[in-house]
Design an enzyme around this catalytic site. Structure first.
Site, PDB file in Angstrom:
ATOM      1  NE  ARG A  32      -3.945  -2.072   2.277  1.00  0.00           N
ATOM      2  CZ  ARG A  32      -4.542  -2.491   3.375  1.00  0.00           C
ATOM      3  NH1 ARG A  32      -4.370  -1.852   4.515  1.00  0.00           N
ATOM      4  NH2 ARG A  32      -5.337  -3.550   3.347  1.00  0.00           N
ATOM      5  NE  ARG A  36      -6.743   4.684   3.307  1.00  0.00           N
ATOM      6  CZ  ARG A  36      -7.433   4.058   4.247  1.00  0.00           C
ATOM      7  NH1 ARG A  36      -8.647   4.502   4.582  1.00  0.00           N
ATOM      8  NH2 ARG A  36      -6.931   3.017   4.870  1.00  0.00           N
ATOM      9  NE  ARG A  45     -11.016   8.078  -2.425  1.00  0.00           N
ATOM     10  CZ  ARG A  45     -11.177   6.926  -1.791  1.00  0.00           C
ATOM     11  NH1 ARG A  45     -10.124   6.261  -1.345  1.00  0.00           N
ATOM     12  NH2 ARG A  45     -12.378   6.430  -1.611  1.00  0.00           N
ATOM     13  CG  ASP A  82      -9.580  -3.475  -4.322  1.00  0.00           C
ATOM     14  OD1 ASP A  82      -9.168  -2.879  -3.308  1.00  0.00           O
ATOM     15  OD2 ASP A  82     -10.399  -4.403  -4.275  1.00  0.00           O
ATOM     16  CE1 TYR A 156     -13.328  -7.741   1.440  1.00  0.00           C
ATOM     17  CE2 TYR A 156     -11.775  -9.484   0.911  1.00  0.00           C
ATOM     18  CZ  TYR A 156     -12.088  -8.324   1.594  1.00  0.00           C
ATOM     19  OH  TYR A 156     -11.165  -7.752   2.434  1.00  0.00           O
TER      20      TYR A 156
END
Length: 350
Positions: A32, A36, A45, A82, A156
């Protein structure tokens, strides 16, 4: 150990380690690493929209992939995407709700896989992102693609969202193993094609993320983690000889040695719960390992960070090692602490 591909002639330290060489200092990338904790990511974003909007806009996704390399002397870039792109391509709808995480519909706990209409065109923008990154990447930087492993992605797909215990999926695997095996087989097929497509577009190596593998009992781990990943590795080897494959079965613990032996991955990612000294002792001696700094040690910084880094470097001083975190970098990680990490590793901050 894998042989070099004939068109990869530049000296890429990370790629060399994945092929079984020892490099000092070890090459570095961070799970990652594009995301963020970087203000430039947050700004993009805010300008472009939600997470999936960024993933499906190749210029934006390529820019995000490259952002951390402008700040830090990283040896690897990892594709900004993703793990749920594969169920999206199988026909489930995918959305990312603010503050709630991903949602897939219809959940396969209540709907048949056969009712989905495959949408393979949903993979094409990802390949375009790879091509755009490849065109801009420095020759010494290894470009990593990835996919979610079948078990983790299936959790998921069945529940329609993430869950702490993966209860619905584990129950389905026990009560209707034939139906669940059909879902795993579909995921194996699309995962192989997806990774072959990434390699064709320009990635140098790939990682299989099995983020929820630690929730399974040993026999279920053998059936739903080791088996599918072994078949994916075998097929990738036949279709893309020389493509290094990193396996990351998070939470596998004592089952790591069996995973390493039986899947045939070229390198093994270790999460932060694994004692590096134990891993060095128990894993095949020439197997490259990746990891495994606790992301919260990086947030803490200072002596806690220094001690954690030293333990890892000492444990893996005699084997091929890619320095990385044990899982993804946290949103609250201070950038000066990342800069300090590179100084501790003997790399000039760029």
């Amino acid at each position: 150990m894998v042989a070099p591909l004939p068109d990869q002639t530049a000296d890429k330290p990370l790629l060399a380690v994945l092929r079984g060489e020892r490099r000092d200092p070890p090459p570095v990338w961070m799970m990652r690493q594009a995301g963020r904790y970087l203000p430039e990511y947050r700004a993009l974003r805010a300008e472009k929209g939600g997470f999936l909007d960024l993933v499906y806009d190749p210029p934006s996704a390529a820019e995000i992939t490259l952002q951390p390399l402008r700040r830090f002397p990283l040896d690897g870039a990892i594709l900004f995407s993703d793990i749920l792109i594969t169920p999206y391509a199988l026909g489930q709808d995918l959305a990312f709700a603010a503050g709630e995480g991903p949602r897939l519909s219809p959940p396969l706990a209540d709907a048949p896989l056969e009712g989905l209409t495959p949408r393979p065109e949903r993979l094409e923008p990802i390949y375009e992102t790879v091509r755009q990154v490849r065109a801009q990447l420095a020759p010494e930087v290894t470009f990593l693609g990835f996919a979610g492993s079948p078990w983790t992605v299936a959790t998921y797909m069945v529940a329609g969202q993430g869950s702490r215990e993966q209860a619905e999926t584990r129950q389905l695997a026990y009560t209707d193993p034939d139906r669940f095996a059909a879902l795993i087989a579909a995921l194996e097929e699309i995962t192989v094609g997806y990774l072959v497509g990434q390699a064709g577009a320009g990635v140098d190596a790939v990682q299989l993320f099995d983020s929820w593998s630690g929730s399974l009992a040993p026999a279920e781990f053998e059936r739903w983690v080791i088996g599918p990943n072994a078949r994916i590795v075998e097929r990738l080897r036949s279709l893309r000889p020389g493509l290094p494959i990193i396996g990351f079965p998070k939470g596998a613990g004592g089952k790591l040695a069996a995973y390493a032996r039986e899947t045939g991955v070229d390198a093994l990612g270790l999460d932060e719960t694994v004692d590096p000294a134990w891993a060095h002792r128990e894993l095949p001696p020439e197997l490259p390992v990746q990891g495994n700094l606790d992301p919260f040690a990086l947030i803490a910084g200072g002596q806690a960070l220094e001690s954690a880094v030293r333990r890892i470097l000492d444990a893996f001083r005699d084997r091929p090692h890619v320095f990385n975190l044990g899982h993804g970098i946290q949103q609250t990680t201070p950038i000066p602490h990342v800069e300090a990490l590179f100084r501790l590793l003997g790399k000039a901050n760029g």
